[in-house]
Write a protein that holds these residues in place. Structure first.
Motif, mmCIF file in Angstrom:
data_model
loop_
_atom_site.group_PDB
_atom_site.id
_atom_site.type_symbol
_atom_site.label_atom_id
_atom_site.label_comp_id
_atom_site.label_asym_id
_atom_site.label_seq_id
_atom_site.Cartn_x
_atom_site.Cartn_y
_atom_site.Cartn_z
ATOM 1 N N ALA A 10 26.104 33.794 9.974
ATOM 2 C CA ALA A 10 25.188 33.749 11.111
ATOM 3 C C ALA A 10 24.522 32.383 11.179
ATOM 4 N N PRO A 11 25.285 31.331 11.439
ATOM 5 C CA PRO A 11 24.724 29.976 11.407
ATOM 6 C C PRO A 11 23.662 29.725 12.460
ATOM 7 N N LEU A 12 23.600 30.551 13.526
ATOM 8 C CA LEU A 12 22.597 30.342 14.568
ATOM 9 C C LEU A 12 21.430 31.322 14.443
ATOM 10 N N PHE A 361 33.161 31.697 8.300
ATOM 11 C CA PHE A 361 32.317 30.725 7.615
ATOM 12 C C PHE A 361 32.310 31.066 6.129
ATOM 13 N N ASN A 362 32.869 30.153 5.334
ATOM 14 C CA ASN A 362 33.027 30.425 3.909
ATOM 15 C C ASN A 362 33.743 31.751 3.680
ATOM 16 N N GLY A 363 34.725 31.997 4.509
ATOM 17 C CA GLY A 363 35.525 33.200 4.358
ATOM 18 C C GLY A 363 34.912 34.450 4.953
ATOM 19 N N VAL A 364 33.751 34.337 5.602
ATOM 20 C CA VAL A 364 33.074 35.502 6.181
ATOM 21 C C VAL A 364 33.106 35.401 7.701
ATOM 22 N N ARG A 365 33.565 36.463 8.344
ATOM 23 C CA ARG A 365 33.615 36.501 9.802
ATOM 24 C C ARG A 365 32.290 37.033 10.351
#
Length: 386
Positions: A10-12, A361-365
């Protein structure tokens, strides 16, 4: 709405988005922001909401599947944006928002009510994304447009279809989806710049502009030659053989990207002499003699089944694939292994399947956290300032 948890993709997270858009381009962009962890509130008219809620059949629950495809992970509130109360509520929401997305028709009443210059002055940190049909200037600026209008006006339909058939629109809504994805790039880029400057900005894109950008090699070829491209069906303008072929029981594709692969293909098909034939030995020669080569390939490939050819060609190292229908795509082991189809509970539709965000992201969707909201589902929470 469940908040993204530490360690999730959850980058945002922490970014607040107000979504005043409707149909597909804007909602798909805001759904993507929501998939990435942003808190997105969708503002809809009290009478009917987003028109795509009624774009069916098919329906699942009370809403059309078209709406369900572009609105997960959001809240829905209903406001009359032409009323003073509705406008005041939007500005209250914008006071601590990071992003506003809208696709008001240029020159319309709503475009004047939410003019970006006033928004920028009132909310200087706000990133405003405006998506239009044809862009911010030019003779078509004020014209409305749906996806197919953009596909026609921007040339995609002229490139799609069989050579002796009529123009065909792409199976996906490439005008809307192209604008959504470029709009998403614009918003995230503006947020990065805001981290440096402290100020938001007005970001614009259009269905028309993004179709021009996606012409890519078609455009550069036209600029170089001045020639008008023609439809090639499934064929490629610069590579041969690189298209669909008919086998004994259906169609499949062969993708030959260099001369070494062509030689392997010829040896596998029992046409070894073709690899040294001056008409076909180089890719440039094959493009020039496309019809003659395809005539022979078509006759050979019709002798065996799709499965037999795909197995044989793959073992030889020649890229090939059966042309799957969607029911086959969503039951194949590759789709299952990616974990891209997720389920979520919907208030009226029950268990709802969704195709999740296609980046990990780092293997996590990013997760499908909540179902597309029912109309006005979160009115009470918004009125309470949540």
């Amino acid at each position: 709405m469940p908040e993204p948890q530490p360690g999730t993709a959850a980058p945002l997270a922490g970014i607040k988005v107000v979504d005043l858009s409707k149909i597909l381009a804007g909602p798909y962009a805001t759904m993507s922001l929501a998939d990435l962890g942003a808190d997105v509130t969708k503002v809809e008219h009290p009478e009917g909401g987003d028109p795509t809620r009624r774009w069916g059949p098919p329906f699942q629950g009370d809403d059309a599947t078209y709406y369900l495809a572009a609105n997960r992970n959001k809240r829905s509130v209903t406001l009359d944006l032409k009323s003073a109360a509705g406008q005041a509520e939007v500005h209250r929401m914008l006071a601590d928002a990071d992003v506003l997305v809208e696709n008001f028709r240029p020159g319309s009443g709503l475009a004047r009510l939410f003019d970006y210059r006033e928004l920028t002055e009132r909310h200087p940190r706000l990133v405003v994304l405006h998506i239009s049909a044809f862009g911010e200037s030019g003779p078509l600026r004020d014209e409305p447009g749906y996806d197919m209008v953009a596909q026609a006006a921007a040339g995609l339909m002229s490139l799609t279809g069989e050579p002796d058939g009529p123009p065909v629109k792409a199976g996906f809504a490439m005008g809307d989806l192209g604008a959504a994805l470029f709009g998403l790039i614009g918003v995230t880029s503006a947020l990065v710049e805001r981290a440096r400057t402290g100020r938001g900005q007005y970001v614009t894109t259009s269905l028309y502009e993004t179709q021009l950008a996606l012409h890519a090699n078609w455009a550069t070829a036209h600029f170089a030659t001045g020639e008008r491209p023609t439809r090639l069906g499934s064929g490629h303008p610069s590579l041969v053989p690189y298209q669909a072929y008919e086998a004994a029981d259906g169609h499949f594709v062969i993708a030959v990207g260099n001369d070494a692969l062509f030689r392997t293909l010829c040896e596998t098909l029992g046409l070894a002499a073709f690899a040294d034939d001056e008409r076909f030995a180089t890719n440039a020669a094959r493009v020039a003699n496309r019809a003659a080569l395809n005539d022979r390939l078509t006759r050979v490939l019709a002798r065996r089944t799709v499965g037999e050819w795909c197995d044989t060609l793959k073992k030889a190292g020649v890229p090939a694939a059966a042309i799957r229908h969607l029911d086959e795509v969503y039951t194949c082991p590759q789709t299952e292994a990616l974990g891209i189809v997720q389920e979520v509970e919907h208030p009226t539709a029950g268990r709802l399947r969704q195709v999740a965000f296609p980046v990990s992201f780092n293997g996590v969707r990013p997760a499908v956290r909540t179902a597309p909201p029912t109309l006005g589902q979160h009115n009470d929470r918004t009125q309470q300032g949540v």
